[in-house]
Motif scaffolding. Sequence first.
Motif, PDB file in Angstrom:
ATOM      1  N   LEU A 239       3.623   3.796  -7.986  1.00 23.27           N
ATOM      2  CA  LEU A 239       4.745   3.326  -7.176  1.00 23.27           C
ATOM      3  C   LEU A 239       5.463   2.233  -7.952  1.00 23.27           C
ATOM      4  O   LEU A 239       4.830   1.342  -8.506  1.00 23.27           O
ATOM      5  CB  LEU A 239       4.239   2.775  -5.837  1.00 23.27           C
ATOM      6  CG  LEU A 239       5.297   2.330  -4.846  1.00 23.27           C
ATOM      7  CD1 LEU A 239       6.136   3.525  -4.379  1.00 23.27           C
ATOM      8  CD2 LEU A 239       4.659   1.657  -3.643  1.00 23.27           C
TER       9      LEU A 239
ATOM     10  N   SER B 221       3.444  -4.947   8.168  1.00 24.07           N
ATOM     11  CA  SER B 221       4.396  -3.865   7.983  1.00 24.07           C
ATOM     12  C   SER B 221       5.762  -4.520   7.844  1.00 24.07           C
ATOM     13  O   SER B 221       5.976  -5.653   8.291  1.00 24.07           O
ATOM     14  CB  SER B 221       4.377  -2.877   9.156  1.00 24.07           C
ATOM     15  OG  SER B 221       4.770  -3.525  10.342  1.00 24.07           O
TER      16      SER B 221
ATOM     17  N   ILE C  95       7.584  -0.399   4.686  1.00 21.36           N
ATOM     18  CA  ILE C  95       6.552  -0.853   3.758  1.00 21.36           C
ATOM     19  C   ILE C  95       5.322  -1.248   4.567  1.00 21.36           C
ATOM     20  O   ILE C  95       5.439  -1.912   5.598  1.00 21.36           O
ATOM     21  CB  ILE C  95       7.040  -2.081   2.958  1.00 21.36           C
ATOM     22  CG1 ILE C  95       8.305  -1.732   2.178  1.00 21.36           C
ATOM     23  CG2 ILE C  95       5.950  -2.603   2.042  1.00 21.36           C
ATOM     24  CD1 ILE C  95       9.005  -2.940   1.583  1.00 21.36           C
ATOM     25  N   THR C  96       4.152  -0.830   4.109  1.00 18.92           N
ATOM     26  CA  THR C  96       2.901  -1.300   4.700  1.00 18.92           C
ATOM     27  C   THR C  96       2.043  -1.883   3.585  1.00 18.92           C
ATOM     28  O   THR C  96       2.131  -1.462   2.432  1.00 18.92           O
ATOM     29  CB  THR C  96       2.132  -0.176   5.423  1.00 18.92           C
ATOM     30  OG1 THR C  96       1.881   0.884   4.505  1.00 18.92           O
ATOM     31  CG2 THR C  96       2.904   0.353   6.623  1.00 18.92           C
ATOM     32  N   GLY C  97       1.234  -2.857   3.956  1.00 22.46           N
ATOM     33  CA  GLY C  97       0.385  -3.472   2.945  1.00 22.46           C
ATOM     34  C   GLY C  97      -0.462  -4.582   3.520  1.00 22.46           C
ATOM     35  O   GLY C  97      -0.657  -4.671   4.739  1.00 22.46           O
TER      36      GLY C  97
ATOM     37  N   ASN D 145       0.811  -1.213   0.000  1.00 22.32           N
ATOM     38  CA  ASN D 145       0.000   0.000   0.000  1.00 22.32           C
ATOM     39  C   ASN D 145       0.844   1.262   0.000  1.00 22.32           C
ATOM     40  O   ASN D 145       0.488   2.253  -0.620  1.00 22.32           O
ATOM     41  CB  ASN D 145      -0.927   0.033   1.220  1.00 22.32           C
ATOM     42  CG  ASN D 145      -1.955  -1.067   1.186  1.00 22.32           C
ATOM     43  OD1 ASN D 145      -2.379  -1.518   0.139  1.00 22.32           O
ATOM     44  ND2 ASN D 145      -2.341  -1.532   2.369  1.00 22.32           N
ATOM     45  N   ASN D 146       1.969   1.228   0.736  1.00 16.88           N
ATOM     46  CA  ASN D 146       2.760   2.438   0.901  1.00 16.88           C
ATOM     47  C   ASN D 146       4.211   2.077   1.179  1.00 16.88           C
ATOM     48  O   ASN D 146       4.489   1.093   1.857  1.00 16.88           O
ATOM     49  CB  ASN D 146       2.200   3.271   2.050  1.00 16.88           C
ATOM     50  CG  ASN D 146       2.730   4.687   2.058  1.00 16.88           C
ATOM     51  OD1 ASN D 146       3.355   5.148   1.108  1.00 16.88           O
ATOM     52  ND2 ASN D 146       2.490   5.391   3.151  1.00 16.88           N
ATOM     53  N   VAL D 147       5.118   2.906   0.668  1.00 21.45           N
ATOM     54  CA  VAL D 147       6.553   2.757   0.928  1.00 21.45           C
ATOM     55  C   VAL D 147       7.084   4.132   1.278  1.00 21.45           C
ATOM     56  O   VAL D 147       6.873   5.089   0.553  1.00 21.45           O
ATOM     57  CB  VAL D 147       7.298   2.212  -0.311  1.00 21.45           C
ATOM     58  CG1 VAL D 147       8.788   2.159  -0.041  1.00 21.45           C
ATOM     59  CG2 VAL D 147       6.768   0.853  -0.709  1.00 21.45           C
ATOM     60  N   LYS D 148       7.788   4.209   2.411  1.00 21.60           N
ATOM     61  CA  LYS D 148       8.423   5.462   2.812  1.00 21.60           C
ATOM     62  C   LYS D 148       9.892   5.165   3.056  1.00 21.60           C
ATOM     63  O   LYS D 148      10.223   4.237   3.786  1.00 21.60           O
ATOM     64  CB  LYS D 148       7.800   6.011   4.093  1.00 21.60           C
ATOM     65  CG  LYS D 148       6.386   6.496   3.906  1.00 21.60           C
ATOM     66  CD  LYS D 148       5.838   7.106   5.171  1.00 21.60           C
ATOM     67  CE  LYS D 148       4.399   7.555   4.917  1.00 21.60           C
ATOM     68  NZ  LYS D 148       3.797   8.144   6.072  1.00 21.60           N
TER      69      LYS D 148
ATOM     70  N   LYS E 262      -3.186  -7.405   7.419  1.00 24.14           N
ATOM     71  CA  LYS E 262      -2.232  -6.297   7.286  1.00 24.14           C
ATOM     72  C   LYS E 262      -0.838  -6.740   7.727  1.00 24.14           C
ATOM     73  O   LYS E 262      -0.699  -7.635   8.569  1.00 24.14           O
ATOM     74  CB  LYS E 262      -2.661  -5.121   8.156  1.00 24.14           C
ATOM     75  CG  LYS E 262      -3.930  -4.449   7.698  1.00 24.14           C
ATOM     76  CD  LYS E 262      -4.263  -3.285   8.610  1.00 24.14           C
ATOM     77  CE  LYS E 262      -5.547  -2.594   8.164  1.00 24.14           C
ATOM     78  NZ  LYS E 262      -5.884  -1.466   9.034  1.00 24.14           N
TER      79      LYS E 262
ATOM     80  N   PRO F  87       0.494  -0.063  -5.701  1.00 26.29           N
ATOM     81  CA  PRO F  87      -0.470   0.955  -6.115  1.00 26.29           C
ATOM     82  C   PRO F  87       0.045   1.703  -7.338  1.00 26.29           C
ATOM     83  O   PRO F  87       1.263   1.787  -7.555  1.00 26.29           O
ATOM     84  CB  PRO F  87      -0.584   1.882  -4.911  1.00 26.29           C
ATOM     85  CG  PRO F  87       0.536   1.551  -4.011  1.00 26.29           C
ATOM     86  CD  PRO F  87       1.080   0.216  -4.400  1.00 26.29           C
TER      87      PRO F  87
END
Length: 94
Positions: free
Chosen positions: A86, A33, A19-21, A8-11, A31, A83
């Motif tokens: 990305l 992380s 990473i979260t997803g 879902n997201n990478v920072k 979920k 997503p």
Amino acid sequence: MNIDVHVNNVKGSQMAAKITGTFTIDNNTFKFSAIAFGRIGGHNIGAKISKATEKSLQKLGYDTNEVIDTLQKNLVHGNITLPEGLTKESFADG
């Protein structure tokens, strides 16, 4: 074990990224992380799941260590969906 992984997201950067997803097993979605490290010693990813997810997986008859190992392998090998907008190159060496 077949796990579908969606990020879902990478920072972060190629050196280290959070990473979260979600991952799906047998139509059950959970979920996660993870922290991804690159370059030093190669790629490595440490994935974590919540205690509630661990309990749910155990109720479904899964070995949580095997699930986490498979999740991490999918992340390292790029067996994931991302997503729109990305790219894997934003957090892993191509």
